[in-house]
Design a protein around this motif. Structure first.
Motif, PDB file in Angstrom:
ATOM      1  N   ARG A 198       0.844  -1.194   0.000  1.00 51.54           N
ATOM      2  CA  ARG A 198       0.000   0.000   0.000  1.00 51.54           C
ATOM      3  C   ARG A 198       0.880   1.245   0.000  1.00 51.54           C
ATOM      4  NH1 ARG A 198      -4.847  -1.395  -1.819  1.00 51.54           N
ATOM      5  NH2 ARG A 198      -5.775  -3.081  -0.615  1.00 51.54           N
ATOM      6  N   LEU A 199       0.551   2.190  -0.865  1.00 51.55           N
ATOM      7  CA  LEU A 199       1.327   3.426  -0.961  1.00 51.55           C
ATOM      8  C   LEU A 199       0.835   4.470   0.036  1.00 51.55           C
ATOM      9  CD1 LEU A 199       3.404   5.186  -2.474  1.00 51.55           C
ATOM     10  CD2 LEU A 199       1.608   5.746  -4.125  1.00 51.55           C
ATOM     11  N   ARG A 200      -0.498   4.468   0.299  1.00 55.44           N
ATOM     12  CA  ARG A 200      -1.081   5.497   1.149  1.00 55.44           C
ATOM     13  C   ARG A 200      -1.459   4.938   2.506  1.00 55.44           C
ATOM     14  NH1 ARG A 200      -5.782   8.626  -1.616  1.00 55.44           N
ATOM     15  NH2 ARG A 200      -5.259  10.194  -0.064  1.00 55.44           N
ATOM     16  N   PRO A 201      -1.464   5.711   3.560  1.00 52.98           N
ATOM     17  CA  PRO A 201      -0.977   7.100   3.585  1.00 52.98           C
ATOM     18  C   PRO A 201       0.552   7.166   3.465  1.00 52.98           C
ATOM     19  CG  PRO A 201      -1.530   6.388   5.795  1.00 52.98           C
ATOM     20  CD  PRO A 201      -1.958   5.275   4.864  1.00 52.98           C
TER      21      PRO A 201
ATOM     22  N   GLY B 254      -8.343  -3.910  -4.611  1.00 54.01           N
ATOM     23  CA  GLY B 254      -8.931  -2.566  -4.585  1.00 54.01           C
ATOM     24  C   GLY B 254      -8.370  -1.682  -3.496  1.00 54.01           C
ATOM     25  N   PRO B 255      -8.479  -0.378  -3.676  1.00 59.65           N
ATOM     26  CA  PRO B 255      -7.915   0.549  -2.710  1.00 59.65           C
ATOM     27  C   PRO B 255      -8.603   0.450  -1.355  1.00 59.65           C
ATOM     28  CG  PRO B 255      -9.288   1.712  -4.285  1.00 59.65           C
ATOM     29  CD  PRO B 255      -9.181   0.301  -4.762  1.00 59.65           C
ATOM     30  N   THR B 256      -7.843   0.718  -0.333  1.00 61.34           N
ATOM     31  CA  THR B 256      -8.383   0.743   1.023  1.00 61.34           C
ATOM     32  C   THR B 256      -8.760   2.172   1.340  1.00 61.34           C
ATOM     33  OG1 THR B 256      -6.876  -1.025   1.593  1.00 61.34           O
ATOM     34  CG2 THR B 256      -7.875   0.161   3.417  1.00 61.34           C
ATOM     35  N   SER B 257      -9.853   2.343   2.038  1.00 64.16           N
ATOM     36  CA  SER B 257     -10.243   3.714   2.384  1.00 64.16           C
ATOM     37  C   SER B 257     -10.016   3.960   3.868  1.00 64.16           C
ATOM     38  CB  SER B 257     -11.717   3.941   2.033  1.00 64.16           C
ATOM     39  OG  SER B 257     -12.508   3.029   2.770  1.00 64.16           O
ATOM     40  N   ILE B 258      -9.937   5.222   4.195  1.00 61.11           N
ATOM     41  CA  ILE B 258      -9.720   5.603   5.586  1.00 61.11           C
ATOM     42  C   ILE B 258     -11.058   5.632   6.316  1.00 61.11           C
ATOM     43  CG2 ILE B 258      -9.863   8.107   5.121  1.00 61.11           C
ATOM     44  CD1 ILE B 258      -7.561   8.414   7.193  1.00 61.11           C
ATOM     45  N   GLU B 259     -11.060   5.129   7.526  1.00 55.30           N
ATOM     46  CA  GLU B 259     -12.283   5.159   8.344  1.00 55.30           C
ATOM     47  C   GLU B 259     -11.932   5.814   9.658  1.00 55.30           C
ATOM     48  OE1 GLU B 259     -13.983   1.286   8.680  1.00 55.30           O
ATOM     49  OE2 GLU B 259     -14.033   1.000   6.501  1.00 55.30           O
TER      50      GLU B 259
ATOM     51  N   SER C  81      -3.438  12.827   6.904  1.00 57.10           N
ATOM     52  CA  SER C  81      -4.511  13.803   6.711  1.00 57.10           C
ATOM     53  C   SER C  81      -5.851  13.066   6.712  1.00 57.10           C
ATOM     54  CB  SER C  81      -4.309  14.525   5.377  1.00 57.10           C
ATOM     55  OG  SER C  81      -3.106  15.255   5.401  1.00 57.10           O
ATOM     56  N   PRO C  82      -6.955  13.788   6.948  1.00 56.57           N
ATOM     57  CA  PRO C  82      -8.263  13.111   7.009  1.00 56.57           C
ATOM     58  C   PRO C  82      -8.636  12.373   5.729  1.00 56.57           C
ATOM     59  CG  PRO C  82      -8.413  15.309   7.947  1.00 56.57           C
ATOM     60  CD  PRO C  82      -7.067  15.212   7.322  1.00 56.57           C
ATOM     61  N   ASP C  83      -8.088  12.769   4.583  1.00 49.48           N
ATOM     62  CA  ASP C  83      -8.410  12.057   3.340  1.00 49.48           C
ATOM     63  C   ASP C  83      -7.446  10.898   3.078  1.00 49.48           C
ATOM     64  OD1 ASP C  83      -6.107  13.354   2.729  1.00 49.48           O
ATOM     65  OD2 ASP C  83      -6.865  14.393   0.947  1.00 49.48           O
ATOM     66  N   GLY C  84      -6.576  10.618   4.045  1.00 52.87           N
ATOM     67  CA  GLY C  84      -5.647   9.495   3.888  1.00 52.87           C
ATOM     68  C   GLY C  84      -4.359   9.849   3.183  1.00 52.87           C
ATOM     69  N   SER C  85      -4.173  11.108   2.904  1.00 52.40           N
ATOM     70  CA  SER C  85      -2.921  11.523   2.249  1.00 52.40           C
ATOM     71  C   SER C  85      -1.888  11.888   3.319  1.00 52.40           C
ATOM     72  CB  SER C  85      -3.179  12.705   1.324  1.00 52.40           C
ATOM     73  OG  SER C  85      -3.644  13.802   2.082  1.00 52.40           O
ATOM     74  N   PRO C  86      -0.623  12.014   2.939  1.00 49.31           N
ATOM     75  CA  PRO C  86       0.413  12.364   3.909  1.00 49.31           C
ATOM     76  C   PRO C  86       0.151  13.716   4.566  1.00 49.31           C
ATOM     77  CG  PRO C  86       1.407  11.554   1.887  1.00 49.31           C
ATOM     78  CD  PRO C  86      -0.051  11.728   1.605  1.00 49.31           C
ATOM     79  N   VAL C  87       0.733  13.906   5.747  1.00 45.40           N
ATOM     80  CA  VAL C  87       0.546  15.179   6.462  1.00 45.40           C
ATOM     81  C   VAL C  87       1.383  16.274   5.792  1.00 45.40           C
ATOM     82  CG1 VAL C  87      -0.052  14.240   8.717  1.00 45.40           C
ATOM     83  CG2 VAL C  87       2.356  14.567   8.114  1.00 45.40           C
ATOM     84  N   SER C  88       1.038  17.519   6.104  1.00 45.82           N
ATOM     85  CA  SER C  88       1.702  18.651   5.461  1.00 45.82           C
ATOM     86  C   SER C  88       3.083  18.908   6.081  1.00 45.82           C
ATOM     87  CB  SER C  88       0.844  19.902   5.619  1.00 45.82           C
ATOM     88  OG  SER C  88       0.779  20.244   6.990  1.00 45.82           O
TER      89      SER C  88
ATOM     90  N   GLY D  21      -7.133   0.543   6.315  1.00 43.00           N
ATOM     91  CA  GLY D  21      -6.917  -0.897   6.231  1.00 43.00           C
ATOM     92  C   GLY D  21      -6.659  -1.409   7.632  1.00 43.00           C
ATOM     93  N   SER D  22      -5.521  -2.083   7.814  1.00 37.90           N
ATOM     94  CA  SER D  22      -5.202  -2.609   9.142  1.00 37.90           C
ATOM     95  C   SER D  22      -4.313  -1.641   9.934  1.00 37.90           C
ATOM     96  CB  SER D  22      -4.481  -3.956   8.991  1.00 37.90           C
ATOM     97  OG  SER D  22      -3.341  -3.796   8.161  1.00 37.90           O
ATOM     98  N   LEU D  23      -4.026  -0.501   9.350  1.00 33.90           N
ATOM     99  CA  LEU D  23      -3.111   0.459   9.973  1.00 33.90           C
ATOM    100  C   LEU D  23      -3.886   1.441  10.852  1.00 33.90           C
ATOM    101  CD1 LEU D  23      -0.002   0.943   9.546  1.00 33.90           C
ATOM    102  CD2 LEU D  23      -0.642   2.726   7.905  1.00 33.90           C
ATOM    103  N   GLN D  24      -3.456   1.591  12.130  1.00 36.30           N
ATOM    104  CA  GLN D  24      -4.097   2.594  12.981  1.00 36.30           C
ATOM    105  C   GLN D  24      -3.544   3.974  12.615  1.00 36.30           C
ATOM    106  OE1 GLN D  24      -3.647   2.421  17.294  1.00 36.30           O
ATOM    107  NE2 GLN D  24      -5.640   3.396  17.528  1.00 36.30           N
TER     108      GLN D  24
END
Lengths: 341, 242
Positions: free
Chosen positions: B65-68, B130-135, B197-204, B225-228
């Motif tokens: 997985r590339l993200r986050p 398929g991509p994993t989404s952030i929850e 970030s809330p959209d699962g992207s890296p922090v600023s 996914g399985s990542l906290q």
């Protein structure tokens, strides 16, 4: 002294001194590394480069305290003079230890990344009000630059080319560098500690250095007679009150310090400042007919102020006469020193 | 003139009395320095429980997985991925994102969190997952703690936290290593989560600049996914902790 050039005027004392300093540094670093590793809970020891960097840093700070303490100690008691004699070599040894600390810190903390290692350490964006927004590494780097200048100019080559006054001013920067080192520790490793141990040790070290300088300065002021205001010959007191072969320092109306040496029933007067590093000749002694500087043993004929052959240095001398057992000194020098040609 | 009456001159013989005094003075200085240094070394002895086993490379299989931040979803949980040095594994995982791969490297571990410093990545196999989404949780919480780089915290550098490590942490994070937030909730619960970030992207970059400091950060705990993860809005800059 001014004879055929030799890179270092080695003698037995310098060799023993340097050997002991080298062994002490190895012992220090070994003990610090050993204590760090052996007292750590299993699996919680710091990374080996960090252990080494800390050991070198602590060793450098201890050496810096010793270097700064030697001067006032030697002023308080001449018995510390053997430690002062080769202090420049101790200073260079300290610089090498500090340089190793610097290299390991730059390499490990600043290396392996996307930025130049030095820039990586100095460009951290700090907002913590305790650090004035300046990374603690900056204080260490600024101190290191000063130590580099001091080590690079420590040789007599630079002393002669810069002149004793400029050289001394340059090397007085050590006190600014010391303050920077204290800030480096205070805003660095001390910030991450929950115990006050390191803060107390650093404070005790700084207070000791300050106290030694204050006491030595106070003793010097008390020991020296008041300035002799007025024209004409200066009264240096009763000849028999001056211990044989030793001196009394008097200050003239134009603030010159003159060391008046007794040799039996006669007296000689020379400037109180050695032409080498400005050492206090008045705290020296007449040995084999020569005024001998207590700092590095530079010698000048008590009568003429000239160094014994083959050396060609000389210091200012003054006319003296003895009246009713008192020594009178003419504040006008009768000969010039080496640096006044 | 006997040597006892004479001042010390370096190139002349030293008197016996002065030699004894010098020996005592040097020994006392050495002892005082060693005791003070020993106390400092003892005070600094704890450096965290992270472990980096460089002796034995391991090979793990899972979905890259590339993200986050680059990681491998394995059956035993997530494993963060990093390149040698202070570099993230974005370059190597960009083309295998969502694919089953075998990754070989050395293991970094602290508690239940693991990372791998990559030495080799196999060719992807099978279809792309398929991509994993952030929850994220519904409520924002405030955590008091420190932003760290995961590689050092997990054992690459010990200690890998605190003000002396700040410059290194920023260097690692700018290089793409996954940031962690290690702190406590107001109720005292310890949280170790990947910061994003809330959209699962890296922090600023602005948030990265706070690494190595004790800060209060407001955000939402969740999973990718399985990542906290601990998701912080780009504008929600940390505040100085007490």
């Amino acid at each position: 002294m001014s004879t055929s050039y030799r890179l270092v005027q080695w003698n037995t004392h310098k060799k023993v001194y340097d050997l002991l300093v080298g062994l002490a540094i190895v012992l220090f670093v070994s003990v610090l590394v050993g204590v760090s590793i052996m007292t750590s809970p299993p699996g919680e020891s710091a990374s080996p480069p960090i252990v080494l960097m800390r050991a070198l840093g602590v060793c450098a700070i201890v050496l810096l305290h010793i270097i700064l303490a030697i001067g006032p100690l030697a002023r308080l008691s001449p018995r510390f003079a053997p430690l002062l004699y080769n202090r420049r070599h101790l200073g260079v040894a300290f610089f090498l230890v500090a340089a190793m600390h610097f290299v390991v810190a730059i390499g490990f903390y600043g290396g392996f990344g996307v930025t130049n290692p030095l820039l990586a350490l100095l460009s951290g964006r700090y907002r913590n009000a305790d650090t004035f927004g300046i990374p603690f590494e900056f204080y260490g780097f600024a101190a290191f630059v000063i130590f580099f200048l001091m080590a690079a100019t420590s040789h007599d080559f630079w002393l002669h080319n810069l002149g004793p006054r400029a050289w001394k001013w340059l090397h007085m920067l050590v006190y600014i560098a010391y303050a920077l080192v204290v800030m480096h520790v205070a805003f660095g490793v001390m910030q991450g500690q929950t115990s006050l141990t390191i803060a107390l040790i650093v404070t005790a070290g700084a207070l000791t250095i300050c106290a030694l300088h204050l006491v030595a300065g106070f003793r010097q002021v008390v020991r020296e007679p008041k300035a002799f205001v007025g024209e004409g010959w200066v009264d240096a007191g009763v000849l028999s009150d001056i211990p044989d072969t030793r001196a009394r320092v008097v200050r003239t109306h134009n603030n010159q310090e003159i060391a008046v040496f007794r040799r039996g029933d006669t007296a000689h007067a020379v400037t109180n400042r050695c032409i080498h590093q400005g050492g206090p000749l008045g705290e020296g002694q007449v040995i084999d007919g020569c005024v001998t500087c207590p700092w590095h043993g530079y010698q000048f004929d008590a009568g003429t102020g000239c160094s014994p052959p083959p050396f060609t240095d000389r210091v200012r001398t003054y006319d003296v006469r003895i009246e009713n057992g008192r020594v009178l000194v003419n504040p006008e020098p009768k000969s010039k020193g080496s640096h006044e040609h | 003139m006997s040597t006892d009456e004479r001042i010390y001159v370096g190139y002349l013989p030293m008197s016996g009395r002065l030699r004894t005094f010098t020996l005592i003075a040097v020994s006392a200085l050495l002892l005082a320095g060693l005791v003070a240094s020993g106390i400092v070394a003892y005070t600094l002895r704890r450096s965290g429980t992270g472990q980096w086993d460089t002796s034995q490379p391991v090979t793990l299989s899972g979905v890259a997985r590339l993200r986050p931040y680059p990681h491998l979803e394995t059956l035993d949980g997530p494993v963060l991925l990093a390149e040698p040095g202070k570099h993230g594994a974005q370059g190597r995982t960009a083309n295998i994102d969502g694919h089953e791969v075998m990754v070989t490297g050395t293991t970094l571990m602290r508690g239940t969190l693991r990372a791998l410093e990559i030495t080799e990545v196999s060719a992807p196999s099978g279809e792309r997952v398929g991509p994993t989404s952030i929850e994220l949780g519904a409520d924002e919480i405030t955590l008091l703690g420190e932003i760290l780089d995961s590689k050092c915290y997990l054992g690459a550098m010990k200690p890998g936290d605190g003000p002396t490590h700040k410059a290194c942490a920023i260097l690692c994070l700018r290089g793409g290593i996954a940031p962690l937030f290690v702190g406590e909730t107001e109720a005292g619960e310890v949280i170790v989560a990947v910061l994003c970030s809330p959209d699962g992207s890296p922090v600023s970059e602005e948030i990265i600049a706070f690494a190595g400091e004790t800060v209060r950060v407001r955000g939402r705990i969740g999973t990718f996914g399985s990542l906290q993860v601990f998701a912080v809005a780009p504008g929600a800059l940390p505040a100085a902790g007490d």
